[in-house]
Design an enzyme around this catalytic site. Structure first.
Site, PDB file in Angstrom:
ATOM      1  N   LYS A   3       0.836  -1.201   0.000  1.00 11.33           N
ATOM      2  CA  LYS A   3       0.000   0.000   0.000  1.00 11.33           C
ATOM      3  C   LYS A   3       0.869   1.248   0.000  1.00 11.33           C
ATOM      4  O   LYS A   3       0.595   2.214  -0.720  1.00 11.33           O
ATOM      5  CB  LYS A   3      -0.904  -0.002   1.230  1.00 11.33           C
ATOM      6  N   ASN A   4       1.914   1.250   0.828  1.00  5.25           N
ATOM      7  CA  ASN A   4       2.749   2.440   0.965  1.00  5.25           C
ATOM      8  C   ASN A   4       3.667   2.660  -0.233  1.00  5.25           C
ATOM      9  O   ASN A   4       4.415   3.629  -0.266  1.00  5.25           O
ATOM     10  CB  ASN A   4       3.577   2.361   2.248  1.00  5.25           C
ATOM     11  N   ARG A  61      -4.289  10.161   3.017  1.00  3.47           N
ATOM     12  CA  ARG A  61      -3.042  10.900   3.169  1.00  3.47           C
ATOM     13  C   ARG A  61      -2.161  10.863   1.919  1.00  3.47           C
ATOM     14  O   ARG A  61      -1.523  11.853   1.563  1.00  3.47           O
ATOM     15  CB  ARG A  61      -2.279  10.310   4.373  1.00  3.47           C
ATOM     16  N   ASP A  67      -5.551   8.464   8.089  1.00  4.20           N
ATOM     17  CA  ASP A  67      -5.618   7.959   9.455  1.00  4.20           C
ATOM     18  C   ASP A  67      -5.404   9.051  10.487  1.00  4.20           C
ATOM     19  O   ASP A  67      -4.581   9.945  10.316  1.00  4.20           O
ATOM     20  CB  ASP A  67      -4.543   6.879   9.671  1.00  4.20           C
ATOM     21  N   ASP A  76       4.008   1.364  11.945  1.00  3.24           N
ATOM     22  CA  ASP A  76       2.790   0.693  11.493  1.00  3.24           C
ATOM     23  C   ASP A  76       2.594  -0.674  12.144  1.00  3.24           C
ATOM     24  O   ASP A  76       1.494  -1.235  12.077  1.00  3.24           O
ATOM     25  CB  ASP A  76       2.797   0.534   9.967  1.00  3.24           C
ATOM     26  N   VAL A  90       7.472   8.165  16.300  1.00  6.24           N
ATOM     27  CA  VAL A  90       7.175   8.680  14.964  1.00  6.24           C
ATOM     28  C   VAL A  90       5.894   9.506  14.943  1.00  6.24           C
ATOM     29  O   VAL A  90       5.891  10.649  14.501  1.00  6.24           O
ATOM     30  CB  VAL A  90       7.104   7.526  13.940  1.00  6.24           C
TER      31      VAL A  90
END
EC number: 2.5.1.7
Length: 421
Positions: free
Chosen positions: A26-27, A96, A120, A308, A330
């Site tokens: 996904k990222n 995002r 998110d 994550d 983070v």
């Protein structure tokens, strides 16, 4: 993929066993889709995950003038000679990653208007470094009416140093600089595998990039890029989620489609917790035959422990033997997940960016709410370790990041059902 009001019913007690293969990250895929804006013509991405955010990014690109086709795991993007420069429509605000069109639009159009993104609720993620990077390349930027506006007659290479190795800022600066005049050096760049994947694709489009995966990336601007075909890297966060699920349920799960070096630290942490971990070229196996041992974690940019996977680290420690501290370095608001874990009976206390977890033998079932993609997945896995049936709500968050989540869990032996609202 389900509806916004769907929920999961999760019955605890099953030991996950079997094998699962992860799809593309996904990222990574969302940024690769944005990179297709840099070249006129047809770009094809394979191994794409079937998640909600991919159609959302399609809608963003279509709004900018592209034609986009999604066929299973393949996304085909037809980028026109003339792009629209304004990404200020509703699809942009829904997630995002939409902000990653800022760099490509500035490079291609000399102007970009990008609505401030949603996504998110895990803390403040300002665009200061994105805007500063573009300004150092010669653009002017401002924020007005809920959007970032960037304008540049031309972009010129620069020496840029990031205050923090931001993944998003690294990506936007990379995509803005590939066609800038001269050389750009980016110090304190993000080192994530998804950055390496983006650089691989940009290089296949004709970009001149060196040093990806290290803190210093050098980009020599070229006049023009061409479209390409590219296979998306495997999703290390989904793979890590399956690894923790195996350990938490005292299971035996083999995960394929991912290079284990991208999960070196999480897998080492699972070994410390008592799991047996075997790695091979394109995957790994996690076996846990006993109650986990408490293990401290602190999240950091890659190659540190990924933020994550922080909910999974908390979930593992909630049922572990001993006391552990998980430190979030983070995102400052990521402990909202802890409130939901307490509903499941977890013995936790939050102090600033630390959470102390005192492990208990078994969690108890209740109703919990997902606040973001990873918290939702973490709650489902915790529910697999609870006595009775837990209702997990707001699962649309999970659909944004985990392809076929329920089906994969069922195949591994979990008792989980989606209730369609």
């Amino acid at each position: 993929m389900g509806g916004v009001k769907d929920k999961f019913l999760v019955k605890g007690g099953a030991r996950l066993q079997g094998s699962v293969r992860v799809d593309g990250a996904k990222n990574s895929v969302l940024k690769l889709m944005a990179a297709a804006l840099l070249a006129e013509g047809t770009t094809t991405l394979t191994n794409c995950p079937e998640i909600l955010d991919v159609p959302l990014m399609r809608d963003v690109l279509v709004g900018l003038g592209c034609e986009v086709e999604i066929d299973g795991h393949t996304v085909t993007i037809h980028t026109p000679a003339e792009l629209k420069s304004d990404a200020d429509f509703p699809a942009v605000t829904q997630f995002r990653a939409s902000v990653c069109v800022l760099g490509p639009l500035t490079a291609r159009c000399g102007r970009a208007v990008v609505s401030l993104p949603g996504g998110d609720a895990i803390g403040s993620r300002p665009l200061d470094m994105h805007q500063s990077g573009l300004e150092q390349l010669g653009a002017t930027t401002r924020t007005q009416h809920g959007a970032v506006v960037a304008e540049a007659d031309k972009l010129v290479g620069a020496e840029i140093s990031l205050d923090f190795p931001s993944v998003g800022a690294t990506e936007n600066i990379l995509m803005a600089s590939v066609m800038a005049e001269g050389q750009t050096t980016l110090d304190n760049a993000a080192r994530e595998p998804e950055i390496v994947d983006l650089c691989r694709m940009l290089r296949s489009m004709g970009a001149d990039i060196e040093g990806e995966g290290s803190p210093k990336i050098t980009i020599n601007g070229v006049e023009k890029l061409h479209p390409t075909s590219h296979e998306v890297i495997g999703d290390r966060i989904v793979a890590g989620t399956w690894a923790f699920a195996a350990a938490m349920t005292r299971g035996d799960v083999t995960v394929g489609g991912i290079a284990p070096r991208y999960l070196h630290l999480p897998l080492e942490k699972l070994k410390l917790a008592g799991a047996q971990v075997d790695t091979f070229e394109n995957g790994f196996r996690v076996v846990m035959n006993k109650r986990p041992k408490s293990t401290d974690y602190q999240t950091l940019p890659f190659p540190g422990f990924p933020t994550d996977l922080q909910p999974m680290a908390i979930g593992l420690n909630a049922i572990a033997d001993g006391v552990a501290v998980v430190t979030e370095n983070v995102f400052e608001s990521r402990f909202r997940f802890v409130d939901e874990m307490q509903r499941l009976g977890a013995d936790t206390s939050v102090d600033g960016h630390h959470v102390v977890i005192r492990g208990i033998e078994e969690l108890s079932s209740t109703t919990v709410w997902s606040s973001d993609i990873r918290a939702g997945a973490g709650l489902v896995i915790a529910a697999l370790c609870a006595e009775g049936t837990t209702e997990v709500r707001d699962v649309f968050h999970i659909d944004r990041g985990y392809p076929n989540f329920v089906e994969n869990l069922q195949a591994l032996g979990a008792d989980i059902q989606r209730v369609v609202a």
